[in-house]
Design a protein around this motif. Structure first.
Motif, PDB file in Angstrom:
ATOM      1  N   GLY A  37      70.449  21.190  76.140  1.00  0.00           N
ATOM      2  CA  GLY A  37      71.428  20.150  75.818  1.00  0.00           C
ATOM      3  C   GLY A  37      72.828  20.723  75.677  1.00  0.00           C
ATOM      4  N   TRP A  38      72.929  21.842  74.985  1.00  0.00           N
ATOM      5  CA  TRP A  38      74.248  22.464  74.781  1.00  0.00           C
ATOM      6  C   TRP A  38      74.851  22.919  76.109  1.00  0.00           C
ATOM      7  CZ3 TRP A  38      75.791  27.701  75.496  1.00  0.00           C
ATOM      8  CH2 TRP A  38      77.089  27.978  75.051  1.00  0.00           C
ATOM      9  N   VAL A  39      74.036  23.594  76.894  1.00  0.00           N
ATOM     10  CA  VAL A  39      74.504  24.129  78.174  1.00  0.00           C
ATOM     11  C   VAL A  39      74.899  22.989  79.124  1.00  0.00           C
ATOM     12  CG1 VAL A  39      73.439  25.022  80.286  1.00  0.00           C
ATOM     13  CG2 VAL A  39      73.476  26.429  78.239  1.00  0.00           C
ATOM     14  N   ASN A  40      74.062  21.962  79.196  1.00  0.00           N
ATOM     15  CA  ASN A  40      74.351  20.869  80.135  1.00  0.00           C
ATOM     16  C   ASN A  40      75.584  20.066  79.715  1.00  0.00           C
ATOM     17  OD1 ASN A  40      72.491  21.448  82.081  1.00  0.00           O
ATOM     18  ND2 ASN A  40      70.889  20.116  81.251  1.00  0.00           N
ATOM     19  N   GLY A  41      75.883  20.077  78.419  1.00  0.00           N
ATOM     20  CA  GLY A  41      77.123  19.445  77.966  1.00  0.00           C
ATOM     21  C   GLY A  41      78.330  20.086  78.629  1.00  0.00           C
TER      22      GLY A  41
END
Lengths: 289, 169
Positions: free
Chosen positions: A98-102
């Motif tokens: 989730g963090w990376v795809n943000g």
């Protein structure tokens, strides 16, 4: 056999002999190399400074590679561990995805944990994907000399996720060399690090350690060393002048080749087409340029 | 005396667990197997000593030699307790940077280059055996494209470069 290819920084900015020899040999073995649309750092060295910078940089390479839908070929040891470790973590910790795809969404790419990539290095692509019989079938000029295999640390360790070969008793590189008509055997210094990880901080101490291994290899009767990592090759091949200066030992001198250069030589390819004239070590002792 | 408090270390290790691995320096029984196989001992970095100093929370002592580790991961593989000395060294380096200490200049240059060019350095010319300097183009290698640098730089800056965990989640 189509492979998305990620070259990384070191091969594309200074260690051209690796790129040249891979591009020259692999297509002749039926391996189609498809470059990523762009090249960027995998983040591995920056992991030491900030893990999140690393994870972001590595994830965007993974995400870009997923768009191509082929297995991913990564010839650099550092890039290989970087991408394998990042994928391992992303699959283990959904909150990191989730963090990376943000961040990646702003670059119109995303890492999809449902589509994990098969990530290959030069050694397992040759050994596991193509196989020794296929390699033997293209040998026209058996190597005929005795080689000390230097795997480099980061394709063998750690053990938490799959690596290219066994961490303490790897065999694949030696078997490839034998398939190419060379001689290869174990030696006590085989798994010792080239020290590249401390080049930014302790370059002279690293040069001394590289010199120690080169000297040991020569003393044990090997004709040359073979590597499959641009950082190791840079230390053992490119820096032999510096090593002699630092150690004040003019006797330290040994031909050092990339595995893919030796593959090409055994296939009967002209040495300059394999970038052998770019090696800084005395390769002309064994190869007519 | 400036020390690493255990509470601070625990907080950081908690964050590290998300991104590195399970870190367990407290299971070390100081057998020194890590250091006995470590080439970086020659450059002033001794893994078992770092583990013990970290457990004692001694910052200045831990910092000494911490950047000389090659990160070859041999100690992580060989540790009978899976204490992961290399991962601890990585965690300590991140911690030191987030506290404003270090990293050594070479790392800063590398980070700046990645921000400028997307790679750790630009393509360089190299000398062949005829003493000619040759470029990628001379060697017939394709030009490497860069990604959208504007968005890339914005993302890099978003991840606080000096403080682990200070960036967006």
């Amino acid at each position: 056999m189509k492979y998305t290819t990620y070259w990384g920084c070191m091969i594309t900015t200074i260690e051209y002999a690796y790129e040249i020899s891979v591009r020259e040999t692999f297509p002749r073995l039926g391996v189609e190399l498809v470059d990523l649309d762009w090249n960027a750092c995998c983040g591995y060295p920056l992991m030491q400074v900030n893990l999140r910078i690393w994870l972001y940089l590595a994830s965007r390479i993974l995400a870009a590679a997923q768009e191509k839908d082929n297995p991913l070929f990564v010839p650099c040891n550092g890039c290989h561990i970087s991408l394998c470790e990042a994928q391992h973590l992303l699959l283990k910790h959904p909150e990191l995805v989730g963090w990376v795809n943000g961040l990646l969404s702003e670059e119109d790419i995303e890492f999809n944990p449902q589509k994990p990539l098969k990530i290959l290095h030069t050694i397992d692509l040759l050994y596991d994907e193509l196989g020794l019989d296929r390699i033997k079938s293209v040998v026209k000029k058996p190597l005929g000399f005795k080689l000390a295999c230097h795997y480099g640390c980061h394709i063998l360790r750690p053990t938490e996720y799959p690596r290219v070969d066994d961490a303490e008793n790897p065999v694949k590189m030696e078997e490839i060399i034998r398939a190419l008509g060379g001689e290869a055997e174990d030696y006590p210094e085989r798994l010792e690090c080239c020290g590249a990880g401390a080049n930014l901080v302790e370059p002279e101490a690293v040069a001394a350690l590289s010199g120690w291994k080169l000297k040991a290899v020569k003393a044990r009767g090997f004709d040359a060393m073979v590597t499959s990592c641009p950082a190791c090759q840079n230390n053992y091949d490119t820096k032999q002048d510096m090593i002699r200066q630092v150690t004040k030992d003019p006797e330290i001198s040994l031909p050092v080749f990339y595995l893919t250069q030796l593959l090409g030589l055994a296939m009967g390819i002209e040495p300059r087409k394999l970038g052998i004239d770019l090696n800084k070590s005395p390769v002309e002792e064994l190869v007519d340029l | 005396m400036d020390t690493l408090t255990l509470s601070e270390a625990d907080e950081l290790l908690g964050k590290m667990r998300e991104t590195v691995a399970e870190l367990t320096p407290f299971v070390c029984y100081n057998c020194t197997r890590c250091s006995s196989g470590c080439l970086a001992v020659e450059t002033g970095c001794t893994p078992h000593r770092i583990i013990q100093l970290f457990r004692l929370g001694l910052l200045r002592e831990v910092e000494e030699g911490i950047w000389s580790c090659f990160f070859c991961l041999k100690c992580d593989v060989r540790c009978p307790q899976e204490a992961k000395p290399a991962m601890l060294i990585l965690a300590i380096r991140n911690l030191l940077v987030s506290r404003g200490s270090g990293p050594p200049k070479g790392y800063r240059v590398m980070l700046e280059n990645v921000e400028k060019y997307s790679t750790i350095q630009q393509p360089q010319e190299t000398m062949n055996k005829d003493f000619d300097f040759v470029s990628r183009g001379d060697l017939g290698l394709p030009e490497m494209k860069t990604p959208n640098m504007e968005v890339f730089r914005r993302n890099l800056r978003k991840i606080e470069p000096r403080l682990l965990g200070g960036g967006e989640r």
